[in-house]
Scaffold this motif. Structure first.
Motif, PDB file in Angstrom:
ATOM      1  N   THR A 167      -2.478   0.114  -2.095  1.00 15.53           N
ATOM      2  CA  THR A 167      -1.886  -0.911  -1.235  1.00 15.53           C
ATOM      3  C   THR A 167      -1.070  -0.350  -0.079  1.00 15.53           C
ATOM      4  OG1 THR A 167       0.067  -1.036  -2.670  1.00 15.53           O
ATOM      5  CG2 THR A 167      -1.760  -2.536  -3.169  1.00 15.53           C
ATOM      6  N   THR A 168      -0.846   0.946  -0.032  1.00 17.05           N
ATOM      7  CA  THR A 168      -0.070   1.554   1.051  1.00 17.05           C
ATOM      8  C   THR A 168      -0.852   2.726   1.636  1.00 17.05           C
ATOM      9  OG1 THR A 168       1.079   3.155  -0.365  1.00 17.05           O
ATOM     10  CG2 THR A 168       2.057   0.963  -0.183  1.00 17.05           C
ATOM     11  N   ASP A 169      -0.240   3.432   2.599  1.00 14.01           N
ATOM     12  CA  ASP A 169      -0.905   4.585   3.205  1.00 14.01           C
ATOM     13  C   ASP A 169      -0.516   5.893   2.525  1.00 14.01           C
ATOM     14  OD1 ASP A 169       1.697   4.690   4.028  1.00 14.01           O
ATOM     15  OD2 ASP A 169       1.279   4.875   6.175  1.00 14.01           O
ATOM     16  N   LEU A 170       0.052   5.817   1.333  1.00 17.11           N
ATOM     17  CA  LEU A 170       0.417   7.022   0.594  1.00 17.11           C
ATOM     18  C   LEU A 170      -0.829   7.816   0.230  1.00 17.11           C
ATOM     19  CD1 LEU A 170       3.174   6.004  -2.011  1.00 17.11           C
ATOM     20  CD2 LEU A 170       3.413   7.596  -0.099  1.00 17.11           C
ATOM     21  N   ALA A 335       2.173  11.504 -11.769  1.00 16.29           N
ATOM     22  CA  ALA A 335       2.082  10.054 -11.980  1.00 16.29           C
ATOM     23  C   ALA A 335       0.758   9.575 -11.393  1.00 16.29           C
ATOM     24  CB  ALA A 335       3.259   9.333 -11.326  1.00 16.29           C
ATOM     25  N   PHE A 336       0.470   8.276 -11.574  1.00 10.17           N
ATOM     26  CA  PHE A 336      -0.803   7.719 -11.105  1.00 10.17           C
ATOM     27  C   PHE A 336      -0.598   6.928  -9.816  1.00 10.17           C
ATOM     28  CE2 PHE A 336      -2.107   8.829 -15.299  1.00 10.17           C
ATOM     29  CZ  PHE A 336      -3.493   8.957 -15.261  1.00 10.17           C
ATOM     30  N   LEU A 337      -1.209   7.406  -8.748  1.00  8.33           N
ATOM     31  CA  LEU A 337      -1.146   6.686  -7.477  1.00  8.33           C
ATOM     32  C   LEU A 337      -2.004   5.424  -7.524  1.00  8.33           C
ATOM     33  CD1 LEU A 337       0.244   6.976  -4.770  1.00  8.33           C
ATOM     34  CD2 LEU A 337      -1.651   8.394  -3.979  1.00  8.33           C
ATOM     35  N   SER A 338      -2.908   5.347  -8.480  1.00  3.01           N
ATOM     36  CA  SER A 338      -3.762   4.172  -8.638  1.00  3.01           C
ATOM     37  C   SER A 338      -3.064   3.050  -9.407  1.00  3.01           C
ATOM     38  CB  SER A 338      -5.051   4.566  -9.365  1.00  3.01           C
ATOM     39  OG  SER A 338      -4.753   5.210 -10.601  1.00  3.01           O
ATOM     40  N   ASN A 339      -1.905   3.334  -9.981  1.00  2.99           N
ATOM     41  CA  ASN A 339      -1.120   2.338 -10.699  1.00  2.99           C
ATOM     42  C   ASN A 339      -0.087   1.745  -9.743  1.00  2.99           C
ATOM     43  OD1 ASN A 339       1.442   1.583 -12.278  1.00  2.99           O
ATOM     44  ND2 ASN A 339      -0.075   1.706 -13.913  1.00  2.99           N
ATOM     45  N   GLU A 342       3.612   2.766 -10.429  1.00  2.30           N
ATOM     46  CA  GLU A 342       3.906   4.176 -10.148  1.00  2.30           C
ATOM     47  C   GLU A 342       3.703   4.504  -8.668  1.00  2.30           C
ATOM     48  OE1 GLU A 342       3.378   6.147 -14.547  1.00  2.30           O
ATOM     49  OE2 GLU A 342       1.983   6.739 -12.983  1.00  2.30           O
ATOM     50  N   GLU A 343       2.842   3.748  -8.004  1.00  2.87           N
ATOM     51  CA  GLU A 343       2.697   3.918  -6.550  1.00  2.87           C
ATOM     52  C   GLU A 343       4.021   3.640  -5.849  1.00  2.87           C
ATOM     53  OE1 GLU A 343       0.573   1.584  -2.830  1.00  2.87           O
ATOM     54  OE2 GLU A 343      -0.294   1.390  -4.832  1.00  2.87           O
ATOM     55  N   LYS A 344       4.721   2.584  -6.288  1.00  6.20           N
ATOM     56  CA  LYS A 344       6.025   2.261  -5.698  1.00  6.20           C
ATOM     57  C   LYS A 344       7.038   3.367  -5.962  1.00  6.20           C
ATOM     58  CE  LYS A 344       5.239  -2.704  -6.293  1.00  6.20           C
ATOM     59  NZ  LYS A 344       5.606  -3.922  -7.072  1.00  6.20           N
ATOM     60  N   LEU A 345       6.993   3.935  -7.166  1.00  6.85           N
ATOM     61  CA  LEU A 345       7.911   5.037  -7.486  1.00  6.85           C
ATOM     62  C   LEU A 345       7.628   6.249  -6.604  1.00  6.85           C
ATOM     63  CD1 LEU A 345       7.951   4.906 -11.399  1.00  6.85           C
ATOM     64  CD2 LEU A 345       9.806   4.234  -9.859  1.00  6.85           C
ATOM     65  N   LEU A 346       6.347   6.561  -6.423  1.00  5.94           N
ATOM     66  CA  LEU A 346       5.962   7.752  -5.658  1.00  5.94           C
ATOM     67  C   LEU A 346       6.316   7.624  -4.173  1.00  5.94           C
ATOM     68  CD1 LEU A 346       2.524   8.411  -7.371  1.00  5.94           C
ATOM     69  CD2 LEU A 346       4.523   9.923  -7.462  1.00  5.94           C
TER      70      LEU A 346
END
Length: 375
Positions: A167-170, A335-339, A342-346
């Motif tokens: 959902t983001t450009d991370l 962590a999982f960028l697909s979650n 955890e995406e928000k945490l990263l």
């Protein structure tokens, strides 16, 4: 008179004996020009841009015969001048047109520094600077001594983005670099140890070159930092790997395959490996398996404490980057960028600092364990 001649000969010997032999060549492709500097051994260098090209500065004497500069009527590169300096050698690259660095990377066996150049669109903010590479002249270390050099390997980089957020450009390459630099700062400031980074900017380094860099620098610990991804959106948590020909489970096997092929490498299939490859792997890593397991356990335990995410445990898999490391070596999936959670945490710098703190503490515990063992 004979004595005088002998002294002069001895004084001149180091200059000629340790002079690098460098060749330069270029190749035009459809959308970029590749410029390669190849040497008979590895070297430290830095790069600085100029209005009509750039300077590659070597930190030692180098020699290039005219016939070893092969530009083949390059559409980008007009000429390469070799400029001896009192503190090294400068290779001045003069271009026909303004160029930018599309990417830059290092290859081993033989040692090569490679620049992919493309026409500059005229946007000054788009011009990227290749990273400076640390000297590869680390002193030899006796076996069984205290740890003094650690290699941190931020995964991916350059055109190799790694995992991407939903959902983001991370992207993974940015996260691993941030964490890697934080770990480096903690190790240097708190342990006072030397840290080698396989990359310290957004550059593309091959998997084999990452391990070769650690080996050449005489590192005694290798930690590769990554971010996980899965087709299962619910997958979450941290896991730490050390090398094995056989993966712990199907997910570990798939992850190793994905990482091994991320930069065009070949996926390692133990069933298809020939005897020579197994022997080479055995020579490089087998003696470090127990210590790699210990290092992975220390880091995994610390990440579990500071991250408060699911503990996926310590696992094994045939990661190419670990197989060629001649030292205790682990790969951390933080962590999982697909979650989505955890995406928000990263995306939070504070979370990445906690991750770096956990990796650092695990490394520090391993250093204490190792040094006490070899007292």
């Amino acid at each position: 008179m004979k004595h005088t001649t002998m002294i002069i000969g001895l004084l001149l010997l180091p200059v000629t004996a340790f002079c690098l032999n460098v060749s330069v060549r270029s190749f035009d492709y459809s959308d970029y020009t590749r410029l390669v500097f190849e040497a008979d051994r590895s070297f430290a260098y830095s790069v600085s841009s100029r209005d009509n090209g750039f300077d590659l500065r070597l930190q030692q004497a180098a020699r290039t015969d005219p016939e070893n500069i092969q530009l083949k009527e390059s559409r980008c590169v007009q000429r390469v001048d070799v400029l001896p300096r009192h503190d090294g050698t400068v290779y001045r690259v003069v271009t026909h047109i303004p160029v930018r660095f599309q990417r830059q990377f290092v290859l081993e066996n033989p040692f090569r520094v490679v620049f992919d150049l493309e026409a500059d669109s005229g946007n000054p903010t788009a011009v990227s600077q290749p990273p400076q590479v640390e000297a590869v002249s680390a002193p030899d270390r006796p076996e069984g001594t205290s740890i003094n050099t650690i290699c941190i390997d931020p995964g991916h980089g350059g055109t190799d983005l790694g995992a991407r957020a939903g959902t983001t450009d991370l992207v993974e390459k940015d996260i691993t670099l941030k964490v890697g630099l934080k770990v480096k700062q903690l190790i240097e400031s708190r342990l006072g140890l030397r840290v080698v980074m396989t990359r310290d900017s957004d550059s593309e380094i091959s998997l084999d070159s990452r391990a070769a860099m650690a080996n050449n620098q005489k590192a005694q610990v290798f930690v590769s930092i990554h971010v996980n991804s899965s087709y299962r959106r619910g997958a979450r948590g941290t896991e730490t790997y050390y090398v094995s020909l056989e993966a712990t489970d199907k997910e570990a096997s798939e992850l190793a395959r994905k990482e091994n092929t991320s930069m065009g490498g070949d996926a390692f299939d133990p069933a298809a490996a020939d005897d020579l490859r197994l022997i080479l792997w055995n020579m490089a890593q087998t003696e470090y398996i127990k210590e790699s397991s210990k290092l992975a356990t220390y880091i995994q335990n610390q990440l579990n404490e500071v991250m408060n995410t699911r503990n996926r445990g310590v696992k094994q898999a045939p990661f190419r980057v670990l197989m060629r490391a001649a030292m205790p070596a682990v790969l951390v999936e933080i962590a999982f960028l697909s979650n989505s959670d955890e995406e928000k945490l990263l995306a939070r710098d504070g979370f990445l600092s906690r991750v770096a703190g956990g990796i650092y503490t695990g490394i520090a515990q391993f250093v204490t364990y190792h040094n006490q063992r070899y007292k």
